[in-house]
Design an enzyme around this catalytic site. Structure first.
Site, PDB file in Angstrom:
ATOM      1  N   HIS A 137     -35.644 -10.121 -24.822  1.00 40.96           N
ATOM      2  CA  HIS A 137     -34.976 -10.104 -26.131  1.00 40.96           C
ATOM      3  C   HIS A 137     -33.530 -10.618 -26.113  1.00 40.96           C
ATOM      4  CE1 HIS A 137     -38.485  -8.336 -27.727  1.00 40.96           C
ATOM      5  NE2 HIS A 137     -38.220  -7.068 -27.578  1.00 40.96           N
ATOM      6  N   HIS A 210     -37.263  -6.959 -35.201  1.00 41.02           N
ATOM      7  CA  HIS A 210     -37.887  -5.898 -34.399  1.00 41.02           C
ATOM      8  C   HIS A 210     -37.974  -4.588 -35.183  1.00 41.02           C
ATOM      9  CE1 HIS A 210     -39.083  -3.773 -30.797  1.00 41.02           C
ATOM     10  NE2 HIS A 210     -38.912  -4.855 -30.047  1.00 41.02           N
ATOM     11  N   GLU A 340     -44.134  -8.250 -34.431  1.00 42.52           N
ATOM     12  CA  GLU A 340     -43.049  -9.229 -34.284  1.00 42.52           C
ATOM     13  C   GLU A 340     -43.629 -10.636 -34.279  1.00 42.52           C
ATOM     14  OE1 GLU A 340     -40.758  -7.830 -30.665  1.00 42.52           O
ATOM     15  OE2 GLU A 340     -42.253  -6.280 -30.938  1.00 42.52           O
TER      16      GLU A 340
HETATM   17  C1  BGC Z   1     -41.696  -5.537 -26.212  1.00 39.78           C
HETATM   18  C2  BGC Z   1     -41.842  -4.194 -25.539  1.00 39.78           C
HETATM   19  C3  BGC Z   1     -40.512  -3.531 -25.534  1.00 39.78           C
HETATM   20  C4  BGC Z   1     -40.061  -3.375 -26.973  1.00 39.78           C
HETATM   21  C5  BGC Z   1     -38.714  -2.730 -27.092  1.00 39.78           C
HETATM   22  C6  BGC Z   1     -41.251  -5.301 -27.609  1.00 39.78           C
HETATM   23  O1  BGC Z   1     -41.086  -6.522 -28.253  1.00 39.78           O
HETATM   24  O2  BGC Z   1     -42.866  -6.305 -26.161  1.00 39.78           O
HETATM   25  O3  BGC Z   1     -42.322  -4.345 -24.220  1.00 39.78           O
HETATM   26  O4  BGC Z   1     -40.571  -2.275 -24.922  1.00 39.78           O
HETATM   27  O5  BGC Z   1     -40.006  -4.640 -27.575  1.00 39.78           O
HETATM   28  O6  BGC Z   1     -37.829  -3.278 -26.255  1.00 39.78           O
END
Ligand code: BGC
Length: 374
Positions: A137, A210, A340
């Site tokens: 991310h 998110h 997402e």
């Molecule tokens: C990921 C997860 C992660 C979450 C929060 C999601 O987009 O795929 O693995 O734990 O985001 O970080």
């Protein structure tokens, strides 16, 4: 450095702050659509605000320019009771504790890049390994932790534009990337998110939001009873660190088959760790299409997801562990889920996946709509 013009003055805020209930005629009420703004503190010496977008039905979405975070999305259930269907805090302090990306804009690269490394035009780029050995991310200080420049674009169909200039080398990525995100709340209860970006050097870009949803509006409930349809005949299997293996596998006959709506809890125990996978959407031509439908029969709320993206990360809150508290309730295992919209994880290392490389002179564009119906 940020770009864009901050045109929303306190005087305008005062003018537009009348997002209250109005009586049209006897027995009939509507809401005045609009945007209001309040101060929410400071981060990195930049001012942080909370914007309240209200549509004519009285649906309310709150967004802060810190991380472009959607902090609340209040809609009616089938009985007409209003509650918040996303995880969020009512003050900036909660977000500074670094919750796992609650409601945030994600970038420069949503989801994982394997070994926190990629090679582009013959040059190797090293990113921060902030998720085991992988990059997740956007890095240590991704777009979820920066202050965006806010501009109110329209107050009748409330639209907030957020802009951010991500500098060449920021979090290890090449190129000065100018990013714009328009958030619009329509009178059809759609939260529309339009992303665009340009760069002066080739760079990977994969932007998403998110938000964690719980359509019951109460995080005491798990999301296992929600039903979900995902218009995806394939998904991308992952290794033990959640990096795609490169395979594009058919969902038919597997727990990943959501082509017909089914309860999320039905097959989840057959998936080690739970769902945290990229679905390869049948939507292949980049047009805006309905790709997922999430429903909760108790509240009567349904969430439709539309996107131009080829992928959807379906994450069932497997890492939520009660550490963060919203409205006095610890957010526990699988009490919220994310849908997402995105290009596939680790695409910079997977030439067989649709490319995520933005070239100078071209514009990244992506649209996603979260629409609540009841
Ligand atoms: C990921 C997860 C992660 C979450 C929060 C999601 O987009 O795929 O693995 O734990 O985001 O970080």
């Amino acid at each position: 450095m940020k770009f864009g013009t901050f045109i929303f003055s306190t005087a305008m805020a005062a003018i537009m702050s009348g997002c209250g209930q109005q009586t049209k005629s006897e027995g009939e009420t509507t809401m005045k659509a609009g945007i209001s703004k309040e101060s929410w503190g400071n981060v990195d010496n930049d001012s942080v605000y909370l914007y309240t977008l209200t549509n004519a039905k009285g649906t309310v979405v709150k967004i802060t320019n810190y991380g472009g975070i959607v902090t609340s999305f209040v809609t009616e259930d089938k009985a007409g009771n209003k509650s918040n269907i996303v995880l969020g805090f009512d003050s900036l302090a909660g977000y500074l504790e670094k919750p796992p990306y609650f409601g945030a804009l994600i970038g420069r690269y949503g989801n994982r890049i394997g070994d926190a490394t990629f090679t582009l035009d013959g040059k190797e780029y090293k990113l921060a390994a902030n998720n085991g050995k992988n990059a997740l991310h956007g890095g240590l200080k991704g777009f979820d932790k920066v202050v965006w420049t806010p501009t109110v674009m329209n107050d009748t169909i409330p639209t907030l534009m957020l802009s951010y200039m991500s500098k060449d080398g920021e979090e290890g990525y090449p190129g000065n990337l100018k990013v714009m995100v328009h958030y619009t709340l329509t009178n059809d209860d759609e939260l529309k998110i339009e992303y665009s970006a340009t760069t002066d050097k080739a760079t990977p870009v994969n932007l998403t939001n998110h938000s964690y949803f719980n359509l019951t509006g109460d995080v005491n409930n798990t999301i296992l009873g929600h039903t979900l349809m995902i218009a995806a005949d394939h998904y991308t299997p992952v290794d033990t660190t959640l990096i795609p293996t490169g395979e594009i596998k058919a969902v038919k006959g597997t727990p990943f088959d959501f082509t017909a709506a089914k309860p999320i809890g039905k097959d989840i125990d057959s998936v080690p760790g739970g769902y945290d996978h990229n679905f390869v959407l049948n939507n292949k031509d980049g047009s805006l299409q309905k790709v997922a439908v999430l429903a909760d029969s108790v509240s009567g709320r349904t969430l439709e997801v539309y996107t131009t993206e080829p992928g959807l990360q379906f994450y069932t809150g497997n890492f939520l562990d009660g550490k963060f508290t919203v409205n006095g309730t610890p957010v526990k295992y699988r009490t919220a889920l994310c849908l997402e919209t995105q290009h596939f994880p680790d695409s910079p290392n997977k030439p067989e996946f649709p490319s995520t490389i933005l070239q100078p002179g071209t514009t990244y564009q992506s649209t996603t709509i979260y629409k609540v119906v009841k």
